[in-house]
Motif scaffolding. Structure first.
Motif, PDB file in Angstrom:
ATOM      1  N   LYS A 627      28.177  61.023  -9.008  1.00 59.64           N
ATOM      2  CA  LYS A 627      27.219  60.247  -8.222  1.00 59.64           C
ATOM      3  C   LYS A 627      26.415  61.126  -7.250  1.00 59.64           C
ATOM      4  CE  LYS A 627      26.873  55.766  -6.066  1.00 59.64           C
ATOM      5  NZ  LYS A 627      27.532  54.666  -5.426  1.00 59.64           N
ATOM      6  N   ARG A 628      27.040  62.135  -6.713  1.00 54.53           N
ATOM      7  CA  ARG A 628      26.329  62.979  -5.752  1.00 54.53           C
ATOM      8  C   ARG A 628      25.581  64.107  -6.452  1.00 54.53           C
ATOM      9  NH1 ARG A 628      24.046  61.236  -2.449  1.00 54.53           N
ATOM     10  NH2 ARG A 628      23.747  63.279  -1.505  1.00 54.53           N
ATOM     11  N   LYS A 629      25.773  64.176  -7.763  1.00 53.71           N
ATOM     12  CA  LYS A 629      25.060  65.226  -8.502  1.00 53.71           C
ATOM     13  C   LYS A 629      23.669  64.744  -8.868  1.00 53.71           C
ATOM     14  CE  LYS A 629      29.043  67.334 -10.847  1.00 53.71           C
ATOM     15  NZ  LYS A 629      29.733  67.409 -12.132  1.00 53.71           N
ATOM     16  N   MET A 630      22.752  65.702  -9.046  1.00 55.09           N
ATOM     17  CA  MET A 630      21.424  65.350  -9.561  1.00 55.09           C
ATOM     18  C   MET A 630      21.549  65.086 -11.053  1.00 55.09           C
ATOM     19  SD  MET A 630      19.122  68.122  -7.572  1.00 55.09           S
ATOM     20  CE  MET A 630      19.257  68.309  -5.801  1.00 55.09           C
ATOM     21  N   LEU A 631      20.660  64.238 -11.545  1.00 54.05           N
ATOM     22  CA  LEU A 631      20.754  63.836 -12.954  1.00 54.05           C
ATOM     23  C   LEU A 631      20.580  65.012 -13.901  1.00 54.05           C
ATOM     24  CD1 LEU A 631      18.814  60.490 -12.628  1.00 54.05           C
ATOM     25  CD2 LEU A 631      21.218  60.735 -13.250  1.00 54.05           C
ATOM     26  N   ARG A 632      19.736  65.949 -13.497  1.00 52.38           N
ATOM     27  CA  ARG A 632      19.499  67.101 -14.389  1.00 52.38           C
ATOM     28  C   ARG A 632      20.792  67.879 -14.618  1.00 52.38           C
ATOM     29  NH1 ARG A 632      15.800  70.471 -10.035  1.00 52.38           N
ATOM     30  NH2 ARG A 632      17.501  71.086  -8.660  1.00 52.38           N
ATOM     31  N   ARG A 633      21.755  67.723 -13.685  1.00 51.57           N
ATOM     32  CA  ARG A 633      23.032  68.396 -13.824  1.00 51.57           C
ATOM     33  C   ARG A 633      24.032  67.504 -14.568  1.00 51.57           C
ATOM     34  NH1 ARG A 633      26.219  71.815 -10.031  1.00 51.57           N
ATOM     35  NH2 ARG A 633      27.900  72.513 -11.413  1.00 51.57           N
ATOM     36  N   SER A 634      24.136  66.235 -14.104  1.00 49.39           N
ATOM     37  CA  SER A 634      25.180  65.371 -14.663  1.00 49.39           C
ATOM     38  C   SER A 634      24.898  64.964 -16.107  1.00 49.39           C
ATOM     39  CB  SER A 634      25.367  64.122 -13.794  1.00 49.39           C
ATOM     40  OG  SER A 634      24.148  63.422 -13.666  1.00 49.39           O
ATOM     41  N   LEU A 635      23.627  65.034 -16.537  1.00 47.88           N
ATOM     42  CA  LEU A 635      23.305  64.625 -17.917  1.00 47.88           C
ATOM     43  C   LEU A 635      23.038  65.821 -18.838  1.00 47.88           C
ATOM     44  CD1 LEU A 635      20.946  61.561 -17.226  1.00 47.88           C
ATOM     45  CD2 LEU A 635      23.408  61.552 -17.718  1.00 47.88           C
ATOM     46  N   GLN A 636      23.399  67.006 -18.367  1.00 45.43           N
ATOM     47  CA  GLN A 636      23.038  68.180 -19.175  1.00 45.43           C
ATOM     48  C   GLN A 636      23.830  68.280 -20.473  1.00 45.43           C
ATOM     49  OE1 GLN A 636      23.606  71.808 -17.008  1.00 45.43           O
ATOM     50  NE2 GLN A 636      25.626  71.225 -16.245  1.00 45.43           N
ATOM     51  N   HIS A 637      24.864  67.419 -20.613  1.00 46.19           N
ATOM     52  CA  HIS A 637      25.570  67.406 -21.902  1.00 46.19           C
ATOM     53  C   HIS A 637      24.710  66.692 -22.957  1.00 46.19           C
ATOM     54  CE1 HIS A 637      26.557  63.526 -20.099  1.00 46.19           C
ATOM     55  NE2 HIS A 637      26.816  63.079 -21.322  1.00 46.19           N
ATOM     56  N   ILE A 638      23.676  65.944 -22.483  1.00 48.04           N
ATOM     57  CA  ILE A 638      22.812  65.238 -23.440  1.00 48.04           C
ATOM     58  C   ILE A 638      21.636  66.123 -23.839  1.00 48.04           C
ATOM     59  CG2 ILE A 638      21.322  63.207 -23.758  1.00 48.04           C
ATOM     60  CD1 ILE A 638      23.142  61.725 -21.792  1.00 48.04           C
ATOM     61  N   CYS A 639      21.015  66.718 -22.845  1.00 45.74           N
ATOM     62  CA  CYS A 639      19.937  67.658 -23.144  1.00 45.74           C
ATOM     63  C   CYS A 639      19.784  68.648 -21.983  1.00 45.74           C
ATOM     64  CB  CYS A 639      18.622  66.929 -23.433  1.00 45.74           C
ATOM     65  SG  CYS A 639      18.165  65.792 -22.133  1.00 45.74           S
ATOM     66  N   THR A 640      18.811  69.538 -22.083  1.00 51.67           N
ATOM     67  CA  THR A 640      18.721  70.607 -21.089  1.00 51.67           C
ATOM     68  C   THR A 640      18.178  70.065 -19.771  1.00 51.67           C
ATOM     69  OG1 THR A 640      16.450  71.138 -21.667  1.00 51.67           O
ATOM     70  CG2 THR A 640      18.180  72.250 -22.922  1.00 51.67           C
ATOM     71  N   PRO A 641      18.496  70.730 -18.674  1.00 47.55           N
ATOM     72  CA  PRO A 641      17.992  70.296 -17.368  1.00 47.55           C
ATOM     73  C   PRO A 641      16.468  70.206 -17.332  1.00 47.55           C
ATOM     74  CG  PRO A 641      19.733  71.904 -17.082  1.00 47.55           C
ATOM     75  CD  PRO A 641      19.457  71.835 -18.550  1.00 47.55           C
ATOM     76  N   LEU A 642      15.803  71.119 -18.003  1.00 42.77           N
ATOM     77  CA  LEU A 642      14.340  71.108 -17.995  1.00 42.77           C
ATOM     78  C   LEU A 642      13.804  69.837 -18.653  1.00 42.77           C
ATOM     79  CD1 LEU A 642      11.782  72.653 -17.267  1.00 42.77           C
ATOM     80  CD2 LEU A 642      11.855  73.703 -19.549  1.00 42.77           C
ATOM     81  N   GLU A 643      14.425  69.489 -19.780  1.00 47.57           N
ATOM     82  CA  GLU A 643      13.984  68.272 -20.475  1.00 47.57           C
ATOM     83  C   GLU A 643      14.230  67.034 -19.612  1.00 47.57           C
ATOM     84  OE1 GLU A 643      14.763  69.701 -25.103  1.00 47.57           O
ATOM     85  OE2 GLU A 643      16.447  69.029 -23.864  1.00 47.57           O
ATOM     86  N   ILE A 644      15.342  67.035 -18.896  1.00 47.35           N
ATOM     87  CA  ILE A 644      15.642  65.887 -18.026  1.00 47.35           C
ATOM     88  C   ILE A 644      14.626  65.823 -16.884  1.00 47.35           C
ATOM     89  CG2 ILE A 644      17.365  64.905 -16.447  1.00 47.35           C
ATOM     90  CD1 ILE A 644      19.487  66.210 -18.311  1.00 47.35           C
ATOM     91  N   GLU A 645      14.298  66.990 -16.324  1.00 47.53           N
ATOM     92  CA  GLU A 645      13.307  67.006 -15.229  1.00 47.53           C
ATOM     93  C   GLU A 645      11.972  66.457 -15.716  1.00 47.53           C
ATOM     94  OE1 GLU A 645      13.067  70.894 -13.544  1.00 47.53           O
ATOM     95  OE2 GLU A 645      15.164  70.858 -12.849  1.00 47.53           O
ATOM     96  N   ASN A 646      11.577  66.852 -16.924  1.00 46.71           N
ATOM     97  CA  ASN A 646      10.317  66.353 -17.485  1.00 46.71           C
ATOM     98  C   ASN A 646      10.369  64.841 -17.696  1.00 46.71           C
ATOM     99  OD1 ASN A 646       9.222  68.862 -17.523  1.00 46.71           O
ATOM    100  ND2 ASN A 646       9.808  69.308 -19.654  1.00 46.71           N
ATOM    101  N   ALA A 647      11.537  64.389 -18.228  1.00 48.62           N
ATOM    102  CA  ALA A 647      11.668  62.945 -18.469  1.00 48.62           C
ATOM    103  C   ALA A 647      11.592  62.178 -17.157  1.00 48.62           C
ATOM    104  CB  ALA A 647      12.999  62.669 -19.176  1.00 48.62           C
ATOM    105  N   LEU A 648      12.273  62.699 -16.124  1.00 45.67           N
ATOM    106  CA  LEU A 648      12.223  62.039 -14.814  1.00 45.67           C
ATOM    107  C   LEU A 648      10.784  61.978 -14.300  1.00 45.67           C
ATOM    108  CD1 LEU A 648      15.422  63.536 -13.105  1.00 45.67           C
ATOM    109  CD2 LEU A 648      14.990  61.116 -13.573  1.00 45.67           C
TER     110      LEU A 648
END
Length: 677
Positions: A627-648
């Motif tokens: 919960k205290r983690k940023m999504l780009r970190r906690s969801l990195q098992h799904i895809c890369t942090p960069l992709e998550i940042e772009n999606a956000l």
DNA sequence: CATAGTATTCAGGCGAGGTA
DNA sequence: TACCTCGCCTGAATACTATG
């Protein structure tokens, strides 16, 4: 085999055959009748008058009472005794001989276990003065037979008798004058207490202290003269066995205690204090010989608003006061001092305007009987129809099955039928609807649903309650109960078969709805299980713990209460908070208030567009796991942090977002973007 | 009023049922 | 399964009461 029995066998007093022969179907009455035959010589058991009697401990062997011994001053009542009539051998048998014969007979014919069951035989003879001297319990007669256990019992009794010598409870009114300590007077005054009276002044005995017994017996002589209960309270006690009463303990702390009634409806009723008496004993270090007083008083006298118009007497309260050395002990335990030297004076609204925190907590934790009885009466007063599911009916139903709500099952029964009607109204249950009820209990809600015209499928885990409710609605074809645990059962298949049978019967079901008062401890699980069933249910109306209800309905972004369950609720439904339900409406009263919540379920076609609900909720759970983690970190098992940042960024959220900052719609968009990736 | 039998009281025993 | 809680039962102590 125990040693005593071995010894008896050696002595020829006991055989296994004896034990088998007399071990079943034997009664003390049979023994006495047979013994009497033995003593009388020729008579058979059938010839001896055996008065009907439930209690066998005080048989009086009376020789030829029809003639009546000349020097017997009071005629014994026939029902008290086994009477041997008319036989010469008995009527002229010296009393010592009767005693000896009786002893001899019982030793020869009965194993020790059975002998010990007829302990007290009072023997009267023609020589009554001798009989009185000889008046000893049969257990004492038997104890002279070198039987270890009996000797031990005798010793114990002697010890107990010695301990109690000189302090046996007096039956008369020889009690010290009532003397309520000043701090109690003051507190009761602040609570606007009235009718203050001392119920009991008592030295504590072993049975009051022993942890196995957990009770304080209130001497009947003292309680019966005080008339401290109102008629409806007496009725409740007689019907249900206990009454929960607020108690001020010796430390002036307020708690609740159960007042019990033993031998209800019999000539010898006893009042006892029950739970949490044991805790009070340990908290105050109470011991044998400590003297305590129990006082009663009434709060909210003549206050119809608070009493629900039920009566004018006010709510019963108790105060437990330590007297003499017990005060010191109690205060040593607490580290405070108290005084108890003032004259007792009545406390009458000495401070009418003031209500201490204690007293306000008292009104919020009214004993269940009063709280609910008040409501019932008020409704009647308004001229509403009387309802078969008021508090009295609910408690009677429980009582009829000898049931007490089980904590392990989270059972809290609704006592207010008006709430049941509001639940039904919230679901808009009407003619032809199909209702699923989880945990029908005594069937109070079921009754309202059926009355509204619904077919009801009830799922009840407690087999006793399932039986109760199926018996109650045996007449109607609109009801079916399943003895299953809702959390574990296959609700889809049950509903399908019910809907099938309804259609076969020619009826047309409109909507299927869930209306339930469920145990608080399983409410989240039930919600998770029910909400995704938009294909079979249109509405889910539940009575939940108030906190849970608020969390599910009103939790907003960026709060600690915002959790995956909120995403789930909004994904599958439109939740609505209907009403708050005070805890006083339940029996037993829970520690929290409740609330009615309605979930208007979405049809599967109207769910937010996600490629897979499974992967969607898996992603949501992963996000909230850190919960205290940023999504780009906690969801990195799904895809890369960069992709998550772009999606956000596409969702319109900063790349440093944490899960509590995203709404359900944001999660949906994010999921769809990540899945696309 | 004394006496003696009966009735009542209540501490303690103990088994049953519930709960952790 | 052990422990807890409840409530009926027992029996010794005591009160009550009828009788002479």
């Amino acid at each position: 085999m125990i040693r005593e029995e071995e010894e008896e066998q050696k002595m020829g007093l006991l055989s296994k055959k004896d034990s088998d022969e007399h071990g079943y179907g034997w009664s003390p009455l049979d023994t006495l009748a047979e013994a009497a035959c033995f003593i009388a010589g020729q008579k058979t058991k059938e010839e001896i008058l055996v008065p009907p009697k439930k209690r066998f401990s005080n048989f009086n062997f009376l020789n030829d009472m029809s003639a009546g011994p000349s020097n017997m001053s009071t005629t014994p009542k026939e029902e008290n005794g086994l009477i041997i009539r008319g036989e010469e051998e008995v009527s002229h048998c010296p009393i010592e001989q009767v005693t000896n014969l009786l002893e001899e007979y019982l030793i020869l014919n009965y194993p020790k276990k059975l002998r010990s069951s007829c302990k007290s035989i009072t023997i009267f003879g023609q020589n009554l003065s001798y009989a009185k001297k000889k008046r000893a319990s049969f257990s004492n007669m038997v104890s002279g037979l070198n039987v270890k256990k009996d000797i031990k019992m005798k010793k114990r009794r002697v010890v107990v008798a010695a301990k109690n010598k000189g302090k046996k409870v007096k039956f008369d009114n020889d009690l010290p004058p009532p003397n309520l300590p000043e701090e109690f007077k003051s507190l009761i005054g602040n609570m606007n207490g009235t009718n203050v009276q001392r119920l009991v002044h008592k030295s504590l005995f072993e049975s009051d202290i022993k942890s196995q017994q957990c009770r304080l017996l209130l001497p009947r002589q003292q309680t019966k003269s005080t008339n401290f209960l109102e008629p409806h309270e007496k009725n409740m006690l007689r019907n249900y066995g206990f009454l929960t009463v607020p108690l001020i303990d010796p430390k002036l702390k307020q708690q609740e205690i159960n007042l019990g009634l033993w031998n209800p409806n019999k000539a010898k009723e006893f009042y006892v204090l029950k739970s949490p008496w044991k805790r009070i004993v340990s908290e105050h270090g109470l011991d044998v010989d400590d003297v305590v007083e129990l006082w009663s008083f009434r709060v909210n006298h003549n206050n119809n608003e608070i009493n629900g118009g039920y009566d004018n007497g006010g709510q019963l309260h108790f105060a437990l006061v330590l007297v003499g050395d017990a005060i010191k002990k109690g205060s040593d335990k607490e580290g405070t001092t108290s005084s108890a030297n003032d004259e007792a004076t009545p406390v009458h609204n000495s401070n009418p305007g003031a209500r201490t925190p204690t007293s306000s907590s008292s009104s919020s934790s009214l004993c269940y009987i009063r709280a609910c009885a008040g409501k019932t009466k008020r409704r009647v007063g308004r001229g509403r129809r009387s309802n078969p599911d008021d508090n009295h009916a609910t408690l009677t139903a429980l009582n009829s099955k000898g049931r007490f709500p089980r904590k392990s099952l989270g059972q809290h029964y609704m006592l207010d039928s008006e709430i049941n009607e509001q639940l039904t109204a919230a679901a808009n249950v009407g003619e032809g609807d199909v209702g699923l009820e989880i945990g029908p209990g005594t069937g109070s809600l079921t009754n309202v649903l059926i009355s509204a015209g619904a077919f009801v499928l009830a799922i009840e885990k407690d087999p006793h309650m399932a039986t109760l409710v199926s018996e109650r609605f045996a007449e109607t074809e609109r009801f079916k109960v399943l003895k299953e645990d809702f959390v574990k059962c296959h609700i889809h298949s049950h509903m399908s078969s019910l809907l099938g049978s309804i259609e076969q019967s020619g009826a047309n079901s409109r909507y299927t709805k869930v209306v339930a008062n469920i145990p608080f401890n399983i409410s989240t699980n039930v919600v998770k299980q029910l909400l995704p069933m938009g294909d079979i249910f249109s509405d889910v109306v539940l009575l939940l713990q108030e906190e849970t209800a608020l969390r599910l309905v009103e939790s907003s972004l960026r709060t600690s209460e915002y959790r995956p369950i909120n995403i789930l609720v909004n994904f599958y439904s439109d939740p609505e908070f209907i009403i708050k339900v005070p805890r006083t409406n339940f029996f037993p009263q829970p520690n929290v208030d409740a609330a009615v919540v309605k979930f208007k379920l979405k049809q599967p076609a109207h769910y937010p567009p996600v490629s897979s609900t499974k992967s969607f909720f898996s992603m949501v759970n992963s996000a909230f796991n850190g919960k205290r983690k940023m999504l780009r970190r906690s969801l990195q098992h799904i895809c890369t942090p960069l992709e998550i940042e772009n999606a956000l960024g596409n969702v319109g959220r900063p790349s440093t977002s944490r899960p509590e900052e995203l709404s359900m719609d944001d999660f949906v968009k994010l999921h769809n973007l990540i899945v696309k990736v």
